[in-house]
Motif scaffolding. Structure first.
Motif, PDB file in Angstrom:
ATOM      1  N   ARG A  53       0.823  -1.093  -0.001  1.00 45.85           N
ATOM      2  CA  ARG A  53      -0.044  -0.099  -0.173  1.00 45.85           C
ATOM      3  C   ARG A  53       0.775   1.229  -0.108  1.00 45.85           C
ATOM      4  O   ARG A  53       1.977   1.184   0.615  1.00 45.85           O
ATOM      5  CB  ARG A  53      -0.930   0.054   1.253  1.00 45.85           C
ATOM      6  N   ILE A  54       0.244   2.315  -0.545  1.00 42.22           N
ATOM      7  CA  ILE A  54       1.142   3.648  -1.017  1.00 42.22           C
ATOM      8  C   ILE A  54       0.098   4.344   0.017  1.00 42.22           C
ATOM      9  O   ILE A  54      -0.896   4.592  -0.030  1.00 42.22           O
ATOM     10  CB  ILE A  54       1.087   4.129  -2.260  1.00 42.22           C
ATOM     11  N   SER A  55       0.757   5.427   0.734  1.00 44.49           N
ATOM     12  CA  SER A  55       0.333   6.349   1.829  1.00 44.49           C
ATOM     13  C   SER A  55       0.761   7.630   1.878  1.00 44.49           C
ATOM     14  O   SER A  55       2.242   7.656   1.535  1.00 44.49           O
ATOM     15  CB  SER A  55      -0.417   5.704   3.167  1.00 44.49           C
ATOM     16  N   GLY A  56       0.266   8.490   2.115  1.00 39.52           N
ATOM     17  CA  GLY A  56       1.027   9.833   2.435  1.00 39.52           C
ATOM     18  C   GLY A  56      -0.069  11.002   2.079  1.00 39.52           C
ATOM     19  O   GLY A  56      -1.256  10.792   2.415  1.00 39.52           O
ATOM     20  N   HIS A  57       0.513  12.050   1.602  1.00 39.70           N
ATOM     21  CA  HIS A  57      -0.399  13.177   1.041  1.00 39.70           C
ATOM     22  C   HIS A  57      -0.107  13.621  -0.390  1.00 39.70           C
ATOM     23  O   HIS A  57       0.888  13.618  -0.865  1.00 39.70           O
ATOM     24  CB  HIS A  57       0.267  14.336   2.042  1.00 39.70           C
ATOM     25  N   LEU A  58      -1.126  14.066  -0.941  1.00 37.03           N
ATOM     26  CA  LEU A  58      -1.193  14.754  -2.165  1.00 37.03           C
ATOM     27  C   LEU A  58      -1.085  16.333  -2.095  1.00 37.03           C
ATOM     28  O   LEU A  58      -1.519  16.753  -1.087  1.00 37.03           O
ATOM     29  CB  LEU A  58      -2.435  14.341  -3.176  1.00 37.03           C
ATOM     30  N   GLN A  59      -0.091  16.648  -2.947  1.00 38.17           N
ATOM     31  CA  GLN A  59       0.163  18.236  -2.919  1.00 38.17           C
ATOM     32  C   GLN A  59      -0.301  18.921  -4.205  1.00 38.17           C
ATOM     33  O   GLN A  59      -0.181  18.340  -5.276  1.00 38.17           O
ATOM     34  CB  GLN A  59       1.635  18.369  -2.593  1.00 38.17           C
ATOM     35  N   TYR A  60      -0.880  20.067  -4.299  1.00 40.42           N
ATOM     36  CA  TYR A  60      -1.252  20.819  -5.138  1.00 40.42           C
ATOM     37  C   TYR A  60      -1.452  22.395  -4.619  1.00 40.42           C
ATOM     38  O   TYR A  60      -1.489  22.408  -3.617  1.00 40.42           O
ATOM     39  CB  TYR A  60      -2.740  20.619  -5.780  1.00 40.42           C
ATOM     40  N   ARG A  61      -1.623  23.173  -5.849  1.00 35.81           N
ATOM     41  CA  ARG A  61      -1.908  24.789  -5.230  1.00 35.81           C
ATOM     42  C   ARG A  61      -3.318  25.348  -5.826  1.00 35.81           C
ATOM     43  O   ARG A  61      -3.302  25.066  -6.865  1.00 35.81           O
ATOM     44  CB  ARG A  61      -0.300  25.385  -5.706  1.00 35.81           C
TER      45      ARG A  61
END
Length: 340
Positions: free
Chosen positions: A70-78
């Motif tokens: 599994r991949i986890s974490g945070h997505l980032q965008y502006r």
């Protein structure tokens, strides 16, 4: 209000609905990657393409991790230059001989897997993760695609519409403008196949029409016996969607459709259709299209009155039975700045 006179007992509309569709980022479109047979078949049959934009999404290098498939974490965008972070967690097993997982280099747009020889096996784009239910259901800004351009795309089975779009001058201009003016956004192309049109008929009871029942019946059979061609239908879809969304990079039809001067409407006027209803649907992936002239929605219905300039009631008029007539709301009539 007291309405215009009725010419016929019935009125008829051309109704054209979108069917299968596919979506790709401009970067994937420009790559040398191969489509699956299913996607290629849809691409070859597509009639309409819509160029849109969304926030550009990447993975947070400080929080992204891989554990037990599994991949986890945070997505980032502006948004407006302000950094936004959204948590995610999704399955991503090692397949096809892959043994390692890593985050791509800046701007960290992909999770990649490699085999023991260092060969890239497959990748997971950040924008694909953003389309997952746990993310998109909570963040409208990642669901709402702004419509920038609408065009025709006829597949011929020899050269796919995707390949033709790679050299499309308007797409190249949009990509250049986005890079210069909206560096936090990314361009996506949606391609739609349209079903054969349907005829929607409305019968008006207890009305004093100018034409007889026999004349009305002959008119209906003429509509049935003289079908619109595939090319005519797609031209109508393109024009209606351009007028409805008013995309920034379109010019023809944007402010003037419908008009008797438009050749694409000649057959509709000849057969005496009084309305055009074009639908475009993106509910399958819970995505919404929008523009300056259209609020975000997963299903847009573009209603065009083809006879608004004539002294006659058409498909979008109805009576309450007391002699008062009403017009349906949100109907396109003539030039965009035309007054009722």
């Amino acid at each position: 209000m007291k309405g215009k006179p009725r010419k016929f007992i019935s009125e008829h509309a051309v109704n054209i609905c979108s069917a299968r569709w596919i979506m790709t980022s401009a970067s994937q479109l420009m790559s040398d990657g191969e489509m699956t047979p299913e996607h290629k078949q849809i691409s070859d049959c597509c009639h309409i393409y819509v160029i849109t934009k969304l926030p550009r999404i990447g993975f947070s290098p400080n929080t992204t991790k891989y554990e037990k498939g599994r991949i986890s974490g945070h997505l980032q965008y502006r948004i407006g230059g302000e950094l936004q972070e959204v948590p995610f967690d999704t399955g991503f097993p090692l397949l096809d001989g892959a043994t390692t997982v890593s985050l791509s280099s800046y701007p960290h747009r992909e999770i990649q897997t490699f085999n023991d020889d260092g060969q890239l096996i497959r990748y997971l784009p950040a924008n694909a993760v953003a389309f997952g239910p746990q993310v998109r259901m909570k963040h409208d800004e990642l669901n709402n695609l702004e419509v920038l351009y609408v065009g025709q795309a006829f597949g011929d089975g020899d050269r796919s519409a995707f390949k033709r779009l790679r050299s499309h001058s308007t797409l190249q201009k949009i990509l250049a403008d986005i890079q210069a003016e909206c560096p936090d956004d990314e361009v996506f192309v949606l391609m739609f196949e349209y079903d054969q049109y349907r005829i929607i008929s409305m019968m008006i009871g207890m009305v004093d029409a100018q034409k007889s029942y026999e004349e009305d019946s002959e008119r209906f059979y003429s509509i049935i016996d003289n079908p619109l061609s595939d090319h005519q239908q797609i031209c109508l879809v393109e024009a209606a969607l351009i007028r409805y969304f008013g995309p920034k990079y379109n010019s023809i039809y944007k402010d003037s459709f419908p008009s008797r001067s438009h050749k694409i409407l000649a057959e509709c006027y000849s057969l005496d259709f009084s309305a055009l209803v074009v639908e475009i649907d993106t509910e399958e992936l819970y995505l919404s299209l929008f523009s300056e002239h259209a609020e975000p929605s997963q299903h847009h219905i573009c209603q065009v009155d083809l006879i608004a300039a004539e002294d006659r009631q058409g498909f979008f008029y109805f009576s309450d039975g007391t002699g008062r007539d009403f017009e349906m709301p949100d109907v396109i009539k003539g030039a965009r700045d035309a007054k009722d």
